[in-house]
Scaffold this active site. Sequence first.
Site, PDB file in Angstrom:
ATOM      1  N   SER A 326     131.996 -14.649   7.991  1.00  0.00           N
ATOM      2  CA  SER A 326     132.655 -15.329   6.879  1.00  0.00           C
ATOM      3  C   SER A 326     131.770 -15.406   5.638  1.00  0.00           C
ATOM      4  O   SER A 326     131.523 -14.399   5.006  1.00  0.00           O
ATOM      5  CB  SER A 326     133.120 -16.714   7.340  1.00  0.00           C
ATOM      6  N   ASP A 337     127.168  -4.126  -1.972  1.00  0.00           N
ATOM      7  CA  ASP A 337     127.969  -3.413  -2.970  1.00  0.00           C
ATOM      8  C   ASP A 337     127.266  -3.324  -4.317  1.00  0.00           C
ATOM      9  O   ASP A 337     127.452  -2.358  -5.065  1.00  0.00           O
ATOM     10  CB  ASP A 337     129.329  -4.084  -3.133  1.00  0.00           C
ATOM     11  N   LYS A 351     135.179 -11.499   9.669  1.00  0.00           N
ATOM     12  CA  LYS A 351     136.218 -12.481   9.334  1.00  0.00           C
ATOM     13  C   LYS A 351     136.495 -12.381   7.842  1.00  0.00           C
ATOM     14  O   LYS A 351     135.660 -12.723   7.014  1.00  0.00           O
ATOM     15  CB  LYS A 351     135.792 -13.908   9.676  1.00  0.00           C
TER      16      LYS A 351
END
Length: 412
Positions: A326, A337, A351
Amino acid sequence: MQEVTKNSGFKKARQTLGIIFSMSLLFGIGYLLGYKGYLVSLDKFPIVTVDRSYQPERELDFSLFWDVWDRLENGYYDKSKIKHGDMVYGAIKGMVSSVGDPYTVFFTPKENAIVQEDLNGNFEGVGIQIDFKDSALTIVSALPGTPAQAAGVLPGDQIIKIIDRSNNVDKFTERMSLQEAIALIRGKMGTSVTLTIKRSGEDDLQEFDIQRSSINVPSVKLGYVGENESLAHVNVMKFGGETKAEWQKVVAEIVARQTKGVILDVRNNPGGYLTGAIEVATEFIADGNVVTEAMADDRRQEYKVYGGGKLYRVPLVVLVNEGSASASEILAGAIKDHKRGKLVGAKTFGKGTIQEPQALTNGAGLHLTISKWLTPNGVWINGAGLEPDIVVEDNSDTEVDEQLEKAIELLR
């Protein structure tokens, strides 16, 4: 929730909806890791009462509901078990569970209190974080220094059964809600609970008898590793209410010490407040998006770094594993990224949804999945997890932390 009593008013209510649910819903801004909610005192926010009385245009037929209610009330052999309040709670749980989402859950007041204990980090239990993985109740992490870690349970272990002989509990976890499982595993310090475990790659089930203890889960731990202890090893164990203050102290010490690099360790971090993940990302990412919320109506909301970070130029490695879930996946995904640092370790939990916590009357609560979250590059990791840039398996048969050693090597 008031108990339902048998009187003329109760019979009249059957002719409409049967029960008028009066819900105190709390609305606000702020975000919880995987949860939309508050990071501050709830009693400061306005309360709105929603009257869910019968609406004829829906053509609802509750005759079967009341037929079963009467049969249970009149025919069940042990009348002490017939508690109207619990029956209503049970009916609500069944309604919520019908959507088949393990993260959309109704909580009784007792269960809802456990949610707050989790975020505060102080409770009595065995010291494991659990969640659902492929519909199986799964151990996300065994927290350091806890009875669970000492007993030898591991991330990825599936809990098949929970036994608490002192409370006459002997239940399989199939179809059990997450909060029910947590409530059964927790208990008074000094008492024991037995977990029946299925471990990946092993045919036989294992039983772990674990004595409960007082658990205090810190948010952030700082240590130094590498040659001349020139690297900061920051273990972020959760994103709770105290994380911001603890993180700021750690950053101040790292800056003052002028460390050569940072190893950000979110292994076995099950999540917490999203605001905490953004706070940490802000120290390393100068500009841009941390996470995108994608709603059912195709609207999207980006959450960007706050600015003013102090560690933009410090070399960074992030440690992840199957216990990283999470909010910790949101942080790791943003680092990956933005190409701010390498991810080292094992694939994360996976999740990728957001729940909105809604406070109901008498302390009950509802966690409602309202959207999914995407990494800055638009990737939805739900069920798949994040793949590390460098895969390193931690050999449990050795005392060496292979993943940490690899991070040290990369920052030399």
